[in-house]
Design an enzyme around this catalytic site. Structure first.
Site: not given
Ligand code: GLU
Length: 302
Positions: A65, A68, A192, A237, A255
């Protein structure tokens, strides 16, 4: 400062090496479940351009993430403020992959860093292009930011998530049903999942964060300010408040166990340790940043 930083990093590395409770790897993406939690790397780029690293700082990991942040920079470049008609700028207070709010809030995700918001942002960044073209632009952006061509997408991780990412498929289909996805869900998710599968070392990631610290001009300064604001309020988050409380810096976790943290005007910091806490953020990564912020006084709150 240079001598101090080396001492801080050595002290943090020693303390983290002694930790026995190192969190749990993300096991919902099979490729990530196999990563060894003994690893820890930390790298800091200062305003004077010097870089200081410790531990496994040259081992590539899945940035997940954290990507992002780069995707958002590209989407804002293409759409400008129009993006904010499709995704909001509020913390969600829920898990990264939660579907709950999406129905009660008419398919408009709370922010671009939860999965639903990142899927919309990726859809916007795709515009009318093939995923291949968007991913090429994204990689060029990340490589330019890091000043390093040797940054790639780990196809095995992307495949692993494509085969198991049922929650993300649910989110994308729901977004499509609500009219907040221009492209087909499968197409957006393909882009994504590949974006999330970019592999980088903390050395590379700390350099790639220089534009957010104000050391490198890749996008307009007002955009970096806003991305930093979103990292502070939404980058961890439902652990974002706790991260602001403990570390006091804009940060984005993934993650894969990485965190990119920014001390505006002072430092770009990347840390990686694969074990996660209950909110899906790197356990030792958070502790290391807390130690670093305390020792340097870099918290943006004084
Ligand atoms: N590719 C992961 C997902 O979409 C990213 C989540 C993350 O890194 O928090 O679940």
């Amino acid at each position: 400062m240079t001598a101090d930083i080396a001492q801080h990093l050595a002290a943090i590395q020693a303390e983290m090496a002694a930790r026995t409770d190192r969190g749990q790897v993300a096991d919902y993406i099979p490729q990530l479940a196999a990563v060894d939690t003994a690893q820890f790397g930390l790298s800091v780029v200062l305003a004077d351009g010097t870089q200081h690293s410790t531990g496994d700082s040259a081992v590539p990991f899945s940035i997940q993430s954290i990507s992002k942040v780069f995707g958002l920079a590209i989407a804002l470049g293409r759409l400008g403020d129009q993006l904010w008609t499709r995704v909001r700028r509020e913390p969600s207070g829920l898990a990264f992959n939660s579907i709950l709010q999406l129905e009660s809030e008419d398919g408009i995700p709370r922010n671009p860093f939860i999965n639903a918001g990142a899927i919309v942002t990726t859809d916007a960044a795709l515009a009318r292009r093939a995923p291949r073209e968007y991913l090429a632009e994204l990689l060029t952006f990340v490589r330019t930011a890091a000043g390093d061509e040797d940054i790639h997408i780990d196809r095995a991780v992307a495949k692993s998530e494509t085969e198991t990412g049922h929650r993300n498929f649910a989110l994308a289909h729901f977004l499509k049903a609500e009219g907040n996805l221009t492209n087909a869900p499968e197409l957006v998710l393909g882009a994504y999942f590949h974006q999330c599968a970019i592999a980088m070392t903390v050395d590379q990631l700390a350099r790639a964060g220089r534009f957010l610290a104000g050391f490198q001009r890749l996008i307009a300064p007002e955009r970096t300010r806003r991305i930093n604001a979103l990292m502070l309020t939404c980058g961890h988050y439902d652990g974002s408040g706790e991260f602001a409380f403990r570390v006091g810096l804009p940060g984005k976790s993934g993650v894969g166990g990485g965190i990119l943290a920014i001390a505006p005007g002072r430092a770009s910091i990347a840390v990686w340790s694969p074990g996660l806490n209950a909110q899906g953020n790197s356990q030792l990564g958070t502790e290391a940043l807390e130690m670093l912020a305390r020792r340097t006084g870099w918290s943006i709150f004084g």
